[in-house]
Write a protein that holds these residues in place. Structure first.
Motif, mmCIF file in Angstrom:
data_model
loop_
_atom_site.group_PDB
_atom_site.id
_atom_site.type_symbol
_atom_site.label_atom_id
_atom_site.label_comp_id
_atom_site.label_asym_id
_atom_site.label_seq_id
_atom_site.Cartn_x
_atom_site.Cartn_y
_atom_site.Cartn_z
ATOM 1 N N ALA A 53 46.253 76.772 -78.609
ATOM 2 C CA ALA A 53 47.424 76.854 -77.731
ATOM 3 C C ALA A 53 48.130 75.516 -77.624
ATOM 4 N N GLY A 54 47.362 74.435 -77.577
ATOM 5 C CA GLY A 54 47.963 73.113 -77.499
ATOM 6 C C GLY A 54 48.735 72.748 -78.753
ATOM 7 N N LEU A 55 48.193 73.100 -79.911
ATOM 8 C CA LEU A 55 48.869 72.799 -81.162
ATOM 9 C C LEU A 55 50.162 73.601 -81.320
ATOM 10 N N ARG A 56 50.148 74.851 -80.859
ATOM 11 C CA ARG A 56 51.314 75.722 -81.026
ATOM 12 C C ARG A 56 52.236 75.712 -79.803
ATOM 13 N N ASP A 57 51.818 75.030 -78.731
ATOM 14 C CA ASP A 57 52.601 74.962 -77.495
ATOM 15 C C ASP A 57 52.908 76.357 -76.953
ATOM 16 N N VAL A 58 51.858 77.154 -76.780
ATOM 17 C CA VAL A 58 51.981 78.498 -76.204
ATOM 18 C C VAL A 58 51.022 78.595 -75.019
ATOM 19 N N PRO A 59 51.271 79.512 -74.072
ATOM 20 C CA PRO A 59 50.398 79.616 -72.893
ATOM 21 C C PRO A 59 48.998 80.082 -73.255
ATOM 22 N N LYS A 60 48.007 79.404 -72.715
ATOM 23 C CA LYS A 60 46.611 79.685 -73.044
ATOM 24 C C LYS A 60 46.190 81.097 -72.640
ATOM 25 N N ARG A 61 46.558 81.496 -71.421
ATOM 26 C CA ARG A 61 46.088 82.792 -70.936
ATOM 27 C C ARG A 61 46.657 83.938 -71.770
ATOM 28 N N THR A 62 47.930 83.857 -72.102
ATOM 29 C CA THR A 62 48.551 84.900 -72.901
ATOM 30 C C THR A 62 47.927 84.958 -74.288
ATOM 31 N N LEU A 63 47.681 83.791 -74.875
ATOM 32 C CA LEU A 63 47.057 83.745 -76.190
ATOM 33 C C LEU A 63 45.649 84.321 -76.147
ATOM 34 N N SER A 64 44.900 84.004 -75.110
ATOM 35 C CA SER A 64 43.539 84.508 -74.977
ATOM 36 C C SER A 64 43.513 86.025 -74.919
ATOM 37 N N VAL A 65 44.370 86.611 -74.088
ATOM 38 C CA VAL A 65 44.380 88.064 -73.922
ATOM 39 C C VAL A 65 44.809 88.751 -75.217
ATOM 40 N N ARG A 66 45.843 88.235 -75.842
ATOM 41 C CA ARG A 66 46.301 88.834 -77.105
ATOM 42 C C ARG A 66 45.202 88.822 -78.158
ATOM 43 N N THR A 67 44.498 87.720 -78.238
ATOM 44 C CA THR A 67 43.456 87.607 -79.253
ATOM 45 C C THR A 67 42.281 88.525 -78.929
ATOM 46 N N LEU A 68 41.896 88.599 -77.661
ATOM 47 C CA LEU A 68 40.822 89.504 -77.268
ATOM 48 C C LEU A 68 41.160 90.960 -77.597
ATOM 49 N N LEU A 69 42.431 91.301 -77.556
ATOM 50 C CA LEU A 69 42.844 92.657 -77.902
ATOM 51 C C LEU A 69 42.610 92.946 -79.382
ATOM 52 N N HIS A 70 42.673 91.911 -80.216
ATOM 53 C CA HIS A 70 42.561 92.108 -81.658
ATOM 54 C C HIS A 70 41.175 91.789 -82.219
ATOM 55 N N LEU A 71 40.343 91.082 -81.487
ATOM 56 C CA LEU A 71 39.024 90.738 -81.999
ATOM 57 C C LEU A 71 38.125 91.957 -82.250
ATOM 58 N N PRO A 72 38.188 93.039 -81.449
ATOM 59 C CA PRO A 72 37.324 94.190 -81.756
ATOM 60 C C PRO A 72 37.547 94.773 -83.156
ATOM 61 N N ARG A 73 38.700 94.552 -83.728
ATOM 62 C CA ARG A 73 38.964 95.024 -85.096
ATOM 63 C C ARG A 73 38.082 94.278 -86.097
ATOM 64 N N LEU A 74 37.708 93.050 -85.755
ATOM 65 C CA LEU A 74 36.931 92.209 -86.662
ATOM 66 C C LEU A 74 35.437 92.247 -86.381
ATOM 67 N N ALA A 75 35.049 92.754 -85.221
ATOM 68 C CA ALA A 75 33.645 92.713 -84.800
ATOM 69 C C ALA A 75 32.843 93.837 -85.435
ATOM 70 N N GLY A 76 31.591 93.526 -85.748
ATOM 71 C CA GLY A 76 30.676 94.551 -86.201
ATOM 72 C C GLY A 76 30.166 95.368 -85.029
ATOM 73 N N PRO A 77 29.366 96.407 -85.308
ATOM 74 C CA PRO A 77 28.864 97.265 -84.218
ATOM 75 C C PRO A 77 28.110 96.514 -83.138
ATOM 76 N N GLY A 78 27.492 95.367 -83.484
ATOM 77 C CA GLY A 78 26.769 94.589 -82.483
ATOM 78 C C GLY A 78 27.621 93.612 -81.719
ATOM 79 N N GLY A 79 28.901 93.471 -82.103
ATOM 80 C CA GLY A 79 29.817 92.604 -81.370
ATOM 81 C C GLY A 79 29.972 91.211 -81.933
ATOM 82 N N ALA A 80 29.295 90.884 -83.043
ATOM 83 C CA ALA A 80 29.380 89.531 -83.594
ATOM 84 C C ALA A 80 30.623 89.370 -84.470
ATOM 85 N N ILE A 81 31.244 88.185 -84.381
ATOM 86 C CA ILE A 81 32.430 87.857 -85.170
ATOM 87 C C ILE A 81 32.243 86.443 -85.716
ATOM 88 N N ARG A 82 32.600 86.255 -86.964
ATOM 89 C CA ARG A 82 32.528 84.912 -87.523
ATOM 90 C C ARG A 82 33.475 83.971 -86.762
#
Length: 323
Positions: A53-82
């Motif tokens: 967020a600091g590098l891109r000058d965007v709000p941290k909270r908004t970035l966090s929520v957006r990313t959390l919405l998309h991380l389940p697409r990358l997670a395996g059945p146990g919830g682990a993500i690289r």
């Protein structure tokens, strides 16, 4: 103010699995994160968010929520993500968020205004739709809604805003009627909330209290309700601060994605005419349709009566509704 009737501090989440590690010389670098760790208050994900967020000058909270919405697409059945995939997703969403902010730069407030100096207004649909379509994590506005905001007294830019509409969620409506004697068509849903980074502390709960007063003027309105998704790090703190109560929960369903972007079932129906992935894949071979595989946490339904005290429901009295 015009008012007419038209036609969400993170809580601790139980860990799903341990964080994986790999050796790297004398140090041990973390190769995997889990969804549970990312949506909690632990620093592993928060530090990555802050850096991007600091590098891109965007709000941290908004970035966090957006990313959390998309991380389940990358997670395996146990919830682990690289860890590398988490960083890549943060950067991708930061770039999108940067573009979205630039598109509505004329609506973004820059000054920190004390809560007592903000003005409560019913917001025009045009302004609300632009903000929700660009900055809300769903990137869409709910049609047929009333929109309310706290605006700065000089430029009249929204600092915190929300949309409300008649409750359309049939299962929740039935439970409200059966357990709480809430008549049909008297429950209103807070469907969107967005608060800019410059918003003062307690801005959302203050706005919700003002909206509650405003809805009392709507004939037959008796209850406000909303869904809080803990998978995105939300815990309902602003609703509790506004004297809302958690009344029930709803079984989680997988998140859906089109070409790597989250899409709600409502958005899929509007765009493609349906939300069944098998049908969508056959009818739209040029698009990539996916759904999350990791088990998700149930949504929490918070409610507030417009008049009188809102009942506190103990955990054993809170029904879990199935999809």
């Amino acid at each position: 103010m015009r008012l007419s009737k038209p036609g969400q501090a993170p809580e601790a989440i139980p860990a799903m699995c341990h964080v994986g590690t790999v050796s790297s010389g004398p140090r041990r670098s973390r190769q995997f994160l889990t969804l549970a760790e990312c949506r909690s208050t632990r620093p592993a994900f928060a530090e990555l968010v802050e850096g991007v967020a600091g590098l891109r000058d965007v709000p941290k909270r908004t970035l966090s929520v957006r990313t959390l919405l998309h991380l389940p697409r990358l997670a395996g059945p146990g919830g682990a993500i690289r860890r590398s995939d988490v960083i890549a997703e943060l950067r991708l969403n930061a770039n999108r968020l940067q573009t979205d902010h630039q598109a509505i730069a004329h609506l973004v407030p820059n000054d920190e205004i004390p809560l007592a100096d903000l003005h409560f207004v019913e917001l025009g649909r045009g302004v609300a739709d632009q903000i929700f379509s660009r900055l809300h994590y769903l990137r869409s506005a709910r049609s047929g809604s009333l929109n309310f905001a706290l605006v700065d007294p000089v430029h009249r830019r929204p600092v915190t805003l929300c949309s409300v509409s008649l409750l359309e969620w049939a299962r929740v409506a039935r439970q409200l009627r059966t357990q709480f004697d809430v008549p049909p068509d008297s429950a209103w849903e807070v469907s969107r909330v967005y608060s800019f980074a410059v918003a003062p502390t307690n801005a959302i709960s203050f706005l919700l209290a003002k909206v509650r007063q405003a809805l009392r003027a709507v004939k037959d309105a008796s209850v406000m309700t909303t869904a809080v998704d803990p998978n995105l790090g939300f815990g309902g703190a602003s609703y509790r601060a506004a004297n809302w109560q958690r009344w029930m929960s709803v079984q989680a369903r997988p998140y859906l994605y089109v070409d790597g972007m989250y899409a709600s079932p409502r958005q899929l129906r509007l765009r493609f005419g349906g939300a069944n992935l098998s049908d969508l894949r056959r009818a739209n071979p040029a698009n990539r349709f996916e759904q999350s595989r990791v088990p998700l946490l149930d949504s929490w339904i918070f409610c507030c009566r417009l008049d009188g005290t809102t009942e506190t429901i103990p955990p054993e009295g809170q029904r879990r509704l199935r999809r």
